[in-house]
Enzyme design. Structure first.
Site, PDB file in Angstrom:
ATOM      1  N   HIS A 149       4.611   7.525   2.392  1.00  0.00           N
ATOM      2  CA  HIS A 149       5.430   6.312   2.300  1.00  0.00           C
ATOM      3  C   HIS A 149       4.824   5.291   1.358  1.00  0.00           C
ATOM      4  CE1 HIS A 149       2.661   4.707   5.523  1.00  0.00           C
ATOM      5  NE2 HIS A 149       2.850   3.557   4.894  1.00  0.00           N
TER       6      HIS A 149
ATOM      7  N   TYR B   6       9.619   2.071   9.930  1.00  0.00           N
ATOM      8  CA  TYR B   6       9.711   3.107   8.897  1.00  0.00           C
ATOM      9  C   TYR B   6      11.149   3.564   8.748  1.00  0.00           C
ATOM     10  CZ  TYR B   6       4.668   3.785   8.795  1.00  0.00           C
ATOM     11  OH  TYR B   6       3.321   3.611   8.651  1.00  0.00           O
TER      12      TYR B   6
ATOM     13  N   HIS C  28       1.196  -0.516  14.709  1.00  0.00           N
ATOM     14  CA  HIS C  28       0.143   0.479  14.528  1.00  0.00           C
ATOM     15  C   HIS C  28      -1.120   0.062  15.272  1.00  0.00           C
ATOM     16  CE1 HIS C  28       2.293   2.642  11.468  1.00  0.00           C
ATOM     17  NE2 HIS C  28       2.359   1.602  10.670  1.00  0.00           N
TER      18      HIS C  28
ATOM     19  N   HIS D 149       0.846  -1.195   0.000  1.00  0.00           N
ATOM     20  CA  HIS D 149       0.000   0.000   0.000  1.00  0.00           C
ATOM     21  C   HIS D 149       0.879   1.242   0.000  1.00  0.00           C
ATOM     22  CE1 HIS D 149       0.861  -0.557   4.358  1.00  0.00           C
ATOM     23  NE2 HIS D 149       0.907   0.766   4.352  1.00  0.00           N
TER      24      HIS D 149
ATOM     25  N   HIS E   9      -5.862  -1.828   4.409  1.00  0.00           N
ATOM     26  CA  HIS E   9      -5.829  -0.692   3.477  1.00  0.00           C
ATOM     27  C   HIS E   9      -5.021  -1.049   2.240  1.00  0.00           C
ATOM     28  CE1 HIS E   9      -2.186  -0.258   5.708  1.00  0.00           C
ATOM     29  NE2 HIS E   9      -1.969   1.023   5.537  1.00  0.00           N
TER      30      HIS E   9
ATOM     31  N   GLU F  88       8.203   1.669   4.247  1.00  0.00           N
ATOM     32  CA  GLU F  88       7.801   0.853   5.401  1.00  0.00           C
ATOM     33  C   GLU F  88       7.915  -0.616   5.017  1.00  0.00           C
ATOM     34  OE1 GLU F  88       3.501   0.519   6.240  1.00  0.00           O
ATOM     35  OE2 GLU F  88       3.921   0.521   8.385  1.00  0.00           O
TER      36      GLU F  88
END
Lengths: 310, 108
Positions: free
Chosen positions: A217, A258, A249, A155, A202, A268
């Site tokens: 990112h 990251y 997260h 993503h 996501h 990431e």
């Protein structure tokens, strides 16, 4: 299999300041496979377990950031139907002939309300993951999985203006769902939207920024949280600048690290999280729990994570 | 070769080797809250102005350092290396933290 329409984030085109440094980073360190250099000097990469020819394109220029991102859609009919819907939404659609982008069928392109350039395509040459398609076994030859042991592009998070309008576009036009969002506790204003076209938490996300068309990112999937720690070992060994060390997260529940490429573009690598189904209600986080939403192992907000974009 | 870098606003100094960028040296001052950015010349948060002295630089994003900037010594600390003793001013996002003296930090 019911997954049709928009399939996945298939290509991210990143601007780099120095191609030699970028090649060492994305190829030698991260372990992506360089599949091609074109006549303009752009360099193409794939992760080992992707079947399409490439997913990352690097272009050397004098600015960091992202040129465009592209989603792969199920077939040509999807492309035609989405073109009508994009136009009905009010965005201009540009046609790009097959072959203009290497190994790629025709594309359509539009500029999102956030200022980002998005492309859709239905065809890209498939070169496989080295295992073949009949009795493939499970494990590629030594050296295919290497570096950070990245399985695939997953993503991107992009920064820009009008992110509510972007969310409307992705949900109403491209049939994405909003899996999660982060809002301001006091005003209720939307700060980040997380949008899924699959069973991933996501496929694309947008963070509100004062400037249009910024890059936060690009993210790559690893096999396990243990592999995230092993990637962190390599990141430390090779002095790759870290933005946020290993953490988890709250939003999406991914185990993450990251770091930056040599041109300052954030990358990431992550693993885990949950399976998202489109009938799940949208999860809402607000800034009263910002630390927990963003980095749930120490609940600390990092200014750099909110302010550093390319 | 090691040089001395002076922060024009506070008078503080730090040593910085010629192969070490000006940001790495500044970080050794140990000031809390310097928002270190990408360290790759892409994000612009560590922008400085070289008031006196000579530097060498690596490539930086034109989004943050224009040709006029570069000619005037306004560069990104993470991509600038000392070639003499340097006096610099911090002009990027990190200014508020770098220029905060210990007294101001205690009073805050």
């Amino acid at each position: 299999m019911a997954l049709r329409g928009v399939l996945r984030l298939g290509e991210v085109a990143i601007r780099v300041l120095d191609m030699a440094e970028a090649r060492q980073h994305y190829g030698d360190r991260m372990g992506l496979h360089e599949v091609m250099e074109d006549a303009k000097g752009q360099v193409y990469y794939k992760a080992w377990d992707e079947h399409d020819h490439h997913s990352i394109v690097l272009r050397q220029t004098d600015r960091a950031g992202m040129d465009y991102f592209a989603f792969k859609v199920f077939d040509d009919a999807t492309l035609d139907s989405l073109e009508k819907r994009i136009k009905a939404f009010g965005l201009a659609v540009e046609h790009i002939d097959a072959g203009v982008y290497p190994k790629s069928g025709r594309r359509i392109q539009c500029v999102l309300p956030s200022g980002h350039t998005m492309q859709l395509y239905a065809h890209k040459e498939q070169i496989g993951n080295s295992l073949g398609y009949r009795n493939p076994g499970t494990t590629p030859d030594e050296g295919v999985i290497r570096g950070f042991r990245i399985n695939r592009l997953d993503h991107a998070l992009l920064g820009g203006i009008n992110i509510d309008e972007n969310a409307k576009f992705f949900t109403e036009v491209l049939d994405f769902n909003m899996s999660e969002k982060l809002i301001d506790h006091d005003s209720g204003a939307t700060l980040v939207v997380f949008l899924s076209c699959s069973i991933k938490p996501h496929d694309i996300a947008f963070v509100l920024q004062p400037e249009a068309n910024k890059f936060h990112h690009v993210s790559f999937l690893l096999e396990s949280a243990h592999d995230v720690i092993k990637a962190a070992d390599m990141i430390g060994k090779y002095r790759i600048p870290v933005d946020v060390g290993p953490n988890r997260h709250g939003i999406t529940r991914g185990a993450t690290i990251y770091y930056y490429d040599p041109s300052g573009n954030r990358n990431e690598v992550f693993a885990e999280g949950y399976i998202y189904y489109p009938d799940t209600p949208t999860i809402v986080w607000d800034t009263s729990e910002l630390g927990n939403a963003v980095f749930a192992q120490d609940n600390v907000v990092r200014a750099s994570f909110l302010e550093v974009l390319t | 070769m090691r040089y001395t870098v002076t922060l024009a606003e506070t008078g503080e100094t730090y040593p910085c080797g010629e192969t070490e960028n000006l940001l790495e040296g500044m970080l050794r001052l140990g000031k809390k809250g310097i928002p270190v950015g990408c360290r790759g010349g892409g994000c612009g948060v560590c922008k400085i102005e070289v008031v006196s002295g000579n530097i060498t630089t690596k490539v930086m994003s034109r989004d943050h350092v224009s040709e006029e900037d570069q000619a005037a010594g306004r560069v990104l600390a993470c991509r600038a290396f000392p070639a003499s003793d340097i006096t610099l001013r911090v002009i990027g996002l990190m200014k508020k933290n770098v220029c905060r003296t210990k007294t101001q930090a205690l009073a805050a």
